[in-house]
Design an enzyme around this catalytic site. Structure first.
Site, PDB file in Angstrom:
ATOM      1  N   ASN A   1      51.221  37.668  41.603  1.00  0.00           N
ATOM      2  CA  ASN A   1      50.099  36.797  41.865  1.00  0.00           C
ATOM      3  C   ASN A   1      48.784  37.263  42.274  1.00  0.00           C
ATOM      4  O   ASN A   1      47.719  37.094  42.078  1.00  0.00           O
ATOM      5  CB  ASN A   1      50.607  35.441  42.413  1.00  0.00           C
ATOM      6  CG  ASN A   1      49.196  34.567  42.802  1.00  0.00           C
ATOM      7  OD1 ASN A   1      48.674  34.129  42.067  1.00  0.00           O
ATOM      8  ND2 ASN A   1      48.956  34.525  44.024  1.00  0.00           N
TER       9      ASN A   1
ATOM     10  N   ALA B   1      39.821  43.825  31.042  1.00  0.00           N
ATOM     11  CA  ALA B   1      40.834  44.892  30.705  1.00  0.00           C
ATOM     12  C   ALA B   1      42.089  44.950  31.458  1.00  0.00           C
ATOM     13  O   ALA B   1      43.115  45.097  30.741  1.00  0.00           O
ATOM     14  CB  ALA B   1      40.071  46.163  30.687  1.00  0.00           C
TER      15      ALA B   1
ATOM     16  N   ASP C   1      49.397  45.976  51.633  1.00  0.00           N
ATOM     17  CA  ASP C   1      48.177  46.172  50.563  1.00  0.00           C
ATOM     18  C   ASP C   1      49.143  46.880  49.423  1.00  0.00           C
ATOM     19  O   ASP C   1      49.473  48.036  49.504  1.00  0.00           O
ATOM     20  CB  ASP C   1      47.406  47.393  51.115  1.00  0.00           C
ATOM     21  CG  ASP C   1      46.211  47.689  50.176  1.00  0.00           C
ATOM     22  OD1 ASP C   1      46.392  47.161  49.090  1.00  0.00           O
ATOM     23  OD2 ASP C   1      45.173  48.121  50.678  1.00  0.00           O
TER      24      ASP C   1
ATOM     25  N   TYR D   1      37.902  43.338  34.678  1.00  0.00           N
ATOM     26  CA  TYR D   1      38.713  42.325  34.909  1.00  0.00           C
ATOM     27  C   TYR D   1      39.566  41.857  33.666  1.00  0.00           C
ATOM     28  O   TYR D   1      40.658  41.792  33.658  1.00  0.00           O
ATOM     29  CB  TYR D   1      37.877  40.960  35.390  1.00  0.00           C
ATOM     30  CG  TYR D   1      38.999  39.923  35.924  1.00  0.00           C
ATOM     31  CD1 TYR D   1      39.731  39.910  37.219  1.00  0.00           C
ATOM     32  CD2 TYR D   1      39.145  38.855  35.137  1.00  0.00           C
ATOM     33  CE1 TYR D   1      40.704  38.875  37.380  1.00  0.00           C
ATOM     34  CE2 TYR D   1      39.797  37.725  35.621  1.00  0.00           C
ATOM     35  CZ  TYR D   1      40.611  37.714  36.827  1.00  0.00           C
ATOM     36  OH  TYR D   1      41.420  36.718  37.095  1.00  0.00           O
TER      37      TYR D   1
END
Ligand SMILES: NC(=O)c1ccc[n+]([C@@H]2O[C@H](COP(=O)([O-])OP(=O)(O)OC[C@H]3O[C@@H](n4cnc5c(N)ncnc54)[C@H](OP(=O)(O)O)[C@@H]3O)[C@@H](O)[C@H]2O)c1
Length: 265
Positions: free
Chosen positions: A84, A151, A59, A149
């Site tokens: 990604n 930002a 994570d 998102y």
């Protein structure tokens, strides 16, 4: 960069774009260290044979996850990092709780920055190295319904540019790519319906992956995918009031889709 000489750490490898990238990069002969949180999904990615492939479930919003991946990347002798991994975040800001906003910023902005920091000493030692940051058209065309998102992705774009300037005297390229909508699980039904209502184009993961692979091979290091998104990104920088006015006409549609039932968002 010759892909047969590339040893690539790819985050978000089990997602729509990540899986397409993994397939195309392995097909071109790159060695891959693939990562995501879900070990079972990561193990199930079908790849062409012949390439060296390692998989590690971590994570990236957790310091221990970044440290574990950095350790594996050093042992793997990586010379490319593709940041990604990401999560979506459709909803009006007033309706999002603090944990949602924090998760959007942590996954899409802070995690790539921390991972880049941890891998930079390794990348600097390589004869040729690259960091590829997967942004979004919303990073240059900030959109209603995607405030956090947008930002995060605008931050990732600025981070990429600043780092490219910081590494101008080093053998480490910094690439930033801003795709428009892609047909992946990142987009819940409400976003798919919104894109359709707005007439927004949506690319396949394979199409976008092929453009990113080409950037890694030949450049350019900065790219918007799609027209008119590239033009609007430029326009938003030059004359943001024009886009304010244009997008105001879409606000009612965006609000309607943002109030879809929670399981569609
Ligand atoms: N889809 C679009 O419309 C679109 C448009 C422009 C840009 N992008 C960007 O493209 C990139 C790939 O997105 P996608 O569309 O392929 O999304 P996706 O299908 O939802 O895949 C996201 C990937 O990120 C991983 N991930 C999420 N949170 C993580 C965490 N905390 N730690 C480690 N891995 C994590 C997921 O695996 P686990 O859940 O197993 O961790 C999955 O492999 C993202 O950066 C996204 O912002 C997408």
């Amino acid at each position: 960069m010759q892909l047969k000489d590339a040893r690539i750490v790819l985050t978000g490898a089990s997602g729509g774009l990540g899986e397409a990238l993994a397939r195309q990069l392995a097909g071109a002969g790159a060695a891959l260290l693939l990562t995501a949180r879900d070990a079972a999904r990561l193990a199930a990615i079908p790849l062409p044979g012949g390439s060296e492939v390692q998989r590690l479930a971590v994570d990236l919003t957790q310091p221990a996850g970044v440290a574990a991946l950095a350790g594996a990347a050093h042992a793997f002798r990586a010379n490319v990092l593709i940041n990604n991994a990401g999560i979506g975040g459709f909803g009006l800001l007033e309706a999002q709780d603090r944990a949602t906003v924090d998760a959007i910023l942590a996954t899409n902005l802070a995690a790539p920055m921390h991972l880049t920091q941890a891998l930079l000493p390794l990348l600097r030692e390589q004869p040729a190295a690259a960091i590829v940051n997967i942004g979004s058209s919303f990073g240059s065309i900030p959109f209603a319904g995607f405030a956090a998102y947008s930002a995060a992705k605008a931050g990732l774009r600025a981070f990429s540019q600043a780092l490219r300037r910081e590494l101008a005297d080093a053998p480490v390229r910094v690439l930033h790519v801003a795709p428009r909508a892609i047909d992946t699980p990142l987009n819940p039904p409400a976003v798919v319906a919104l894109n359709s209502a707005l007439g927004s184009a949506c690319d396949s993961p394979d199409t976008v992956a092929a453009q990113i692979v080409a950037m890694l091979q030949h450049g350019p290091d900065e790219r918007h995918i799609g027209f008119p998104e590239g033009l609007f990104a430029w326009l938003n920088g030059a004359a943001p009031r024009l886009l304010d006015r244009g997008l105001a006409g879409k606000l009612a549609i965006i609000k309607r889709h943002a109030s879809a039932p929670a399981d569609a968002r």
